[in-house]
Design a protein around this motif. Sequence first.
Motif, PDB file in Angstrom:
ATOM      1  N   HIS A  68      -3.661   4.874   5.030  1.00  0.00           N
ATOM      2  CA  HIS A  68      -2.896   4.136   5.564  1.00  0.00           C
ATOM      3  C   HIS A  68      -1.312   4.682   6.120  1.00  0.00           C
ATOM      4  O   HIS A  68      -1.104   3.988   6.432  1.00  0.00           O
ATOM      5  N   TYR A  73      -5.009  -5.876   7.786  1.00  0.00           N
ATOM      6  CA  TYR A  73      -4.212  -6.180   6.062  1.00  0.00           C
ATOM      7  C   TYR A  73      -5.366  -8.051   5.726  1.00  0.00           C
ATOM      8  O   TYR A  73      -5.102  -8.447   4.812  1.00  0.00           O
ATOM      9  N   ILE A  93      -6.901  -7.464   1.950  1.00  0.00           N
ATOM     10  CA  ILE A  93      -5.899  -7.855   0.584  1.00  0.00           C
ATOM     11  C   ILE A  93      -6.659  -8.920  -0.025  1.00  0.00           C
ATOM     12  O   ILE A  93      -7.669  -8.727  -1.332  1.00  0.00           O
TER      13      ILE A  93
END
Length: 426
Positions: free
Chosen positions: A376, A406, A409
């Motif tokens: 991250h 991303y 997600i």
Amino acid sequence: MCSTGNSSELQPTSSDPALILELKTRRPPSLEGRAGCETWSVDFSPDGAWFAWSMGHGMVWVVAWPLDSEDTQNGDTDRADKSFSCGHPVWGLAFGPKPPKSAATTCRDKKPPKGHKNNSLLLATGLENGVIKIWNVLTGDAVFDLHGHEGVVRHLVFPQNGTLTLISSSRDKTLRIWDLAHKGKKVQVLSGHKDWVSCCCVSSDCSMIASVGRFDRMVSLWSLRSYTFIRNLTGGAHKTLYLLSSCDFSPDGALLATAAFSGSSWWIDLWDPYTAQKLATLVFIHSDYFEDYGQNQISAIQFSPNGLHLAIVTDDRALRIWEPGKRGMVMQTKPDRDSNGLCCNYHPEGGVVATGTRDGHVRFWRAPRTVPSLSHLCRSILRHSVSTHQMEPLPLPKRILEYLTYRNIPDRLRTGCSSDEDDWET
């Protein structure tokens, strides 16, 4: 109980284990519960050394953070509580950029160097009459006023590049970009919304401004470099009748979160601001909507400083913290129907979230302190300076590219139901 001045008091409470303290105003009984007592905005200074909130009836109170600091208790005048009388209800406020390190007063080094006095921290307050007042925090003086808006100044934000640039959004359907180095005489006006602009935010690289229109249901992106319109984000909410309330960029600028509510539900959309793609949606359905109309609106959202969590404040005064990519909340405080939640703000170092309420009070909550993973941290550093368009051509494995952009997600979100019969959908 320890007093923090003639107009407020600090009260510890054990009603909720996450609640650290509650700051209450001391106002005459004749003003309690009357219109104008709301805390519409709260903010921490960039170095985390000060906290400000609009305590209603045109007053703004600024206190040294932490609230029980030694300087405050020892009577340090530079760190004493300060109040600003703005003359009109205050709807938005924001601290100016962090002063130079040589002059900054921080939590760890609270006293400035010998022979030097830190007097450069500014506070901007947006008023109901459209005026923006700029204050010197340490001297308590009004520096100058900014005129131009013709409606309530609902939100204020300073970019994170340290410049004296202030962005304001207003009910007059416009955003304005002020150059405070020239006392606001140089201003850019961004027009395009068809109704109230309820919120605005700036990306971490200071290239984009995002704004949401409460009633026109528009999520707009603007260039902070050329002061031009970029695009509208569409395809977020699928309801025919809904209101947009808040927005925020992730700390790396790669995500934009927008909040909306309608009828018996509210939802948060996560966008890629570079491609205008909607990456995920979190939906919350209120089962007791018809019995408790108006108590399910999202008032404000904000990403945590490390980008792992998103704080959500709703009209039932509860604070919910969501980790994008997971079903359900990592934290949810006890709802309080006696007053409405209106705003929230993370401390710059994380760990604490301040929320303001309709009765003019402020609550400080203990927020989750999750240690970011190495992956991250790498993604955040990379995405801070690399756009999605620059990422996509790179010869990376698909899984890594999806993580960096991303796109992973939605795969981690699933429809579920909490113990309170709340529905989560993607």
